[in-house]
Design a protein around this motif. Structure first.
Motif, PDB file in Angstrom:
ATOM      1  N   UNK A 227       0.827  -1.211   0.067  1.00  0.00           N
ATOM      2  CA  UNK A 227      -0.002   0.006  -0.022  1.00  0.00           C
ATOM      3  C   UNK A 227       0.800   1.189   0.090  1.00  0.00           C
ATOM      4  N   UNK A 228       1.903   1.277   0.684  1.00  0.00           N
ATOM      5  CA  UNK A 228       2.974   2.371   0.844  1.00  0.00           C
ATOM      6  C   UNK A 228       3.609   2.576  -0.524  1.00  0.00           C
ATOM      7  N   UNK A 229       4.230   1.414  -0.877  1.00  0.00           N
ATOM      8  CA  UNK A 229       4.871   1.737  -2.330  1.00  0.00           C
ATOM      9  C   UNK A 229       3.711   2.367  -3.591  1.00  0.00           C
ATOM     10  N   UNK A 230       2.489   1.905  -3.211  1.00  0.00           N
ATOM     11  CA  UNK A 230       1.650   2.390  -4.400  1.00  0.00           C
ATOM     12  C   UNK A 230       1.178   3.711  -4.283  1.00  0.00           C
ATOM     13  N   UNK A 231       1.114   4.470  -3.057  1.00  0.00           N
ATOM     14  CA  UNK A 231       0.950   5.572  -2.474  1.00  0.00           C
ATOM     15  C   UNK A 231       2.257   6.438  -2.917  1.00  0.00           C
ATOM     16  N   UNK A 232       3.439   6.092  -2.838  1.00  0.00           N
ATOM     17  CA  UNK A 232       4.415   6.762  -3.151  1.00  0.00           C
ATOM     18  C   UNK A 232       4.529   6.944  -4.837  1.00  0.00           C
ATOM     19  N   UNK A 233       4.236   6.011  -5.494  1.00  0.00           N
ATOM     20  CA  UNK A 233       4.237   5.714  -7.014  1.00  0.00           C
ATOM     21  C   UNK A 233       3.261   6.927  -7.456  1.00  0.00           C
ATOM     22  N   UNK A 234       1.964   6.711  -6.745  1.00  0.00           N
ATOM     23  CA  UNK A 234       0.666   7.486  -7.313  1.00  0.00           C
ATOM     24  C   UNK A 234       0.625   8.977  -6.802  1.00  0.00           C
ATOM     25  N   UNK A 235       1.223   9.145  -5.658  1.00  0.00           N
ATOM     26  CA  UNK A 235       1.001  10.545  -5.264  1.00  0.00           C
ATOM     27  C   UNK A 235       2.132  11.459  -4.424  1.00  0.00           C
ATOM     28  N   UNK A 236       3.080  10.490  -3.699  1.00  0.00           N
ATOM     29  CA  UNK A 236       3.886  11.128  -2.778  1.00  0.00           C
ATOM     30  C   UNK A 236       5.354  11.378  -3.517  1.00  0.00           C
ATOM     31  N   UNK A 237       5.883  10.887  -4.268  1.00  0.00           N
ATOM     32  CA  UNK A 237       7.177  11.021  -4.949  1.00  0.00           C
ATOM     33  C   UNK A 237       7.087  12.186  -5.739  1.00  0.00           C
ATOM     34  N   UNK A 238       8.418  12.814  -6.000  1.00  0.00           N
ATOM     35  CA  UNK A 238       8.468  14.062  -7.048  1.00  0.00           C
ATOM     36  C   UNK A 238       7.968  13.767  -8.120  1.00  0.00           C
ATOM     37  N   UNK A 239       8.177  12.385  -8.695  1.00  0.00           N
ATOM     38  CA  UNK A 239       7.497  12.081 -10.081  1.00  0.00           C
ATOM     39  C   UNK A 239       6.419  11.368  -9.996  1.00  0.00           C
TER      40      UNK A 239
END
Length: 552
Positions: A227-239
């Motif tokens: 779930x955390x990986x999906x959030x990073x890719x979709x909304x939280x990382x710079x890209x």
């Protein structure tokens, strides 16, 4: 009453269609012509047993169809309705037996069983066979005749049911008494097993819930990480996808001012932004709730282990444990009831009292009917040249009772061989027994409710003036019912309202039977044949006219 009868390829009949009238009719013909074939065919249509022997030689099947007028028999309409069959003023029974002995039946065009033919047939026809006097010697037949004449059939069946209930309860008490030790051991074992399984408090639905929760808790770390990986890719990382799509949508919206074709793409990206925003919100809520809970995982695994232990112990799948428990609890309830010897004894006593009460009512009805039946059969016997005979119905007590009541029924005759009344079988000769049987049949038929009565050569062993009296009795009966009599006696046939002649002849090398309705001249010839044998003289013809009460 019986209206039509059709036979096709039955024994020695190729095809025959008969239309019946009311009143008293006779069926006559030379010996061996097949007079009783008609009765046999009708009995088959009414559910009697049939086999391949009824199929005419060389044919594939035999077929019998009987049509009855039933408007005056409301019991038939009720029976048809109860069995889901068409109800009308007429009833059609059809029976087919093939050359292999297989049988099929229909009632009003609907497929039926032979048992159903037999059931409805009881409301329609009563057949008295030529050997009825033989069954008259049996105690059960005598009892059934008395009960039927007195209208006690339903009460007798009630007595039989009460007797069975009483005896079943008595057997249950006896089994409980004799096997008390074994039942106690079984009960103790079951109580321990029921207690252990009941303490588990397990339901079939719980297993699926436990399995689902165990898989979720067992993979909690992977679920949180995913779930955390999906959030990073979709909304939280710079890209993150959410930012990239927003930039693309903004740029295309600006370029749409120069080329409207890009507006559609910008609109689609707006929809993607909305869907992606919902997905991100859902993931954040999931991630907030997801947590490693080792203690709960241990609880679930312990619960599953306890269930599996019981399932292995009793060699059933886990989901079947609740059904196993229910079965044990039901058996334990039976054993608890069986262990209650006082309660079982009380039930025996109550059912015995119920039996004695209903059997007492049956006995009272039989006593009243016995006197009346004895007097009326004696009266008919006097008409049949048995003036010295006296018919009695004795009721012999049965110690403890029986399934048929508190007494056995015994027909007795006094006056034929001394004044003392003795059992029928010990005092009546063959000829006397035939006449006594006829007297009983005439009386019981008068009291029966069926509209059609058939007598198949029940006048065997009598003749002369007695035969004429028999004919008169049947003619009187014909005023109330439809009566058909197969007879070899001219005096009986002459009393009939209508008469058929059965003959047998060869056709294309095959012997066939036929039936012809006789007019007045035909009846004179047939009665003369019955009186005089092969050679018919003017005297026999004149005698025939006198019997028929026709002018010369």
């Amino acid at each position: 009453m019986l209206r039509h009868l059709t036979l096709r390829d039955f024994v020695i009949v190729d095809r025959l269609e008969l239309e019946f009238s009311a009143g008293f009719g006779t069926l006559t013909g030379e010996t061996g012509a097949g007079k009783s074939i008609l009765i046999d065919a009708l009995a088959l249509a009414l559910g009697e047993r049939g086999d391949a022997g009824v199929v005419r030689a060389g044919c594939d099947k035999a077929e019998i169809a009987a049509t009855f007028e039933v408007a005056a028999v409301p019991e038939v309409a009720a029976w048809l309705d109860e069995n889901g069959l068409d109800v009308g003023d007429e009833l059609l029974l059809r029976r087919v037996v093939d050359a292999n002995g297989r049988s099929r039946a229909w009632i009003n065009g609907s497929s039926a069983t032979v048992q159903q033919l037999r059931e409805v047939g009881e409301w329609l026809v009563d057949i008295h066979g030529q050997h009825a006097h033989q069954s008259l010697l049996r105690a059960d037949a005598q009892r059934q005749l008395l009960d039927g004449h007195a209208g006690l059939g339903d009460l007798a069946r009630e007595v039989g049911g009460a007797w069975k209930a009483w005896r079943d309860a008595e057997q249950a008490w006896r089994s409980a008494s004799e096997g008390a030790a074994a039942l106690l051991r079984e009960r103790e074992q079951l109580e321990w097993q029921v207690g252990e399984l009941a303490a588990l408090a397990f339901t079939a639905d719980e297993w699926a819930e436990l399995d689902l929760e165990h898989r979720r808790l067992g993979h909690a770390a992977s679920l949180i990480e995913g779930a955390q990986y999906a959030l990073a890719v979709l909304a939280e990382d710079d890209a993150a996808c959410e930012r990239q799509i927003d930039r693309v949508a903004t740029r295309l919206a600006g370029l749409a001012d120069y080329d409207p074709a890009l507006a559609e793409v910008a609109g689609l990206l707006g929809s993607v932004q909305a869907e992606l925003s919902d997905a991100v919100s859902t993931l954040r809520r999931y991630a907030d709730r997801a947590d490693l809970d080792p203690s709960r995982l241990a609880e679930v695994e312990a619960r599953m282990d306890a269930v599996m232990t019981q399932a292995r112990k009793h060699r059933v799948p886990p989901v079947e444990l609740p059904a196993l428990l229910a079965g044990w609890q039901a058996r334990l309830a039976e054993l608890s009831a069986a262990a209650d010897l006082e309660g079982l004894q009380a039930r025996v006593d109550a059912l015995r009292s119920a039996y004695l009460e209903v059997a007492g009512r049956l006995s009272a009805g039989r006593r009243q009917a016995a006197d009346e039946m004895g007097a009326r059969v004696s009266e008919i016997m006097r008409q049949l040249a048995l003036s010295s005979g006296r018919f009695e119905v004795a009721l012999l007590p049965v110690d403890g009772g029986a399934v048929y009541g508190l007494e056995q029924v015994e027909f007795r005759i006094g006056g034929l061989a001394g004044n003392e009344a003795r059992p029928l079988a010990k005092v009546a000769s063959g000829g006397e027994l035939s006449r006594i049987s006829l007297a009983i049949q005439v009386l019981t038929s008068r009291s029966a409710s069926v509209p059609t009565l058939i007598f198949d050569e029940v006048d065997v062993g009598i003749g002369g003036g007695v035969a004429e009296i028999v004919g008169r009795l049947l003619r009187e009966l014909g005023r109330e019912r439809q009566v058909l009599c197969v007879t070899h006696l001219a005096q009986v046939a002459a009393q009939a309202d209508w008469q058929w002649q059965v003959s047998k002849a060869g056709r294309d090398g095959v012997v066939l039977s036929a039936i012809k309705a006789l007019d007045d001249d035909g009846r004179v010839q047939e009665i003369a044949r019955m009186l005089g044998g092969v050679e018919i003289t003017d005297i026999t013809l004149q005698h025939a006219r006198e019997l028929l009460r026709l002018d010369a």
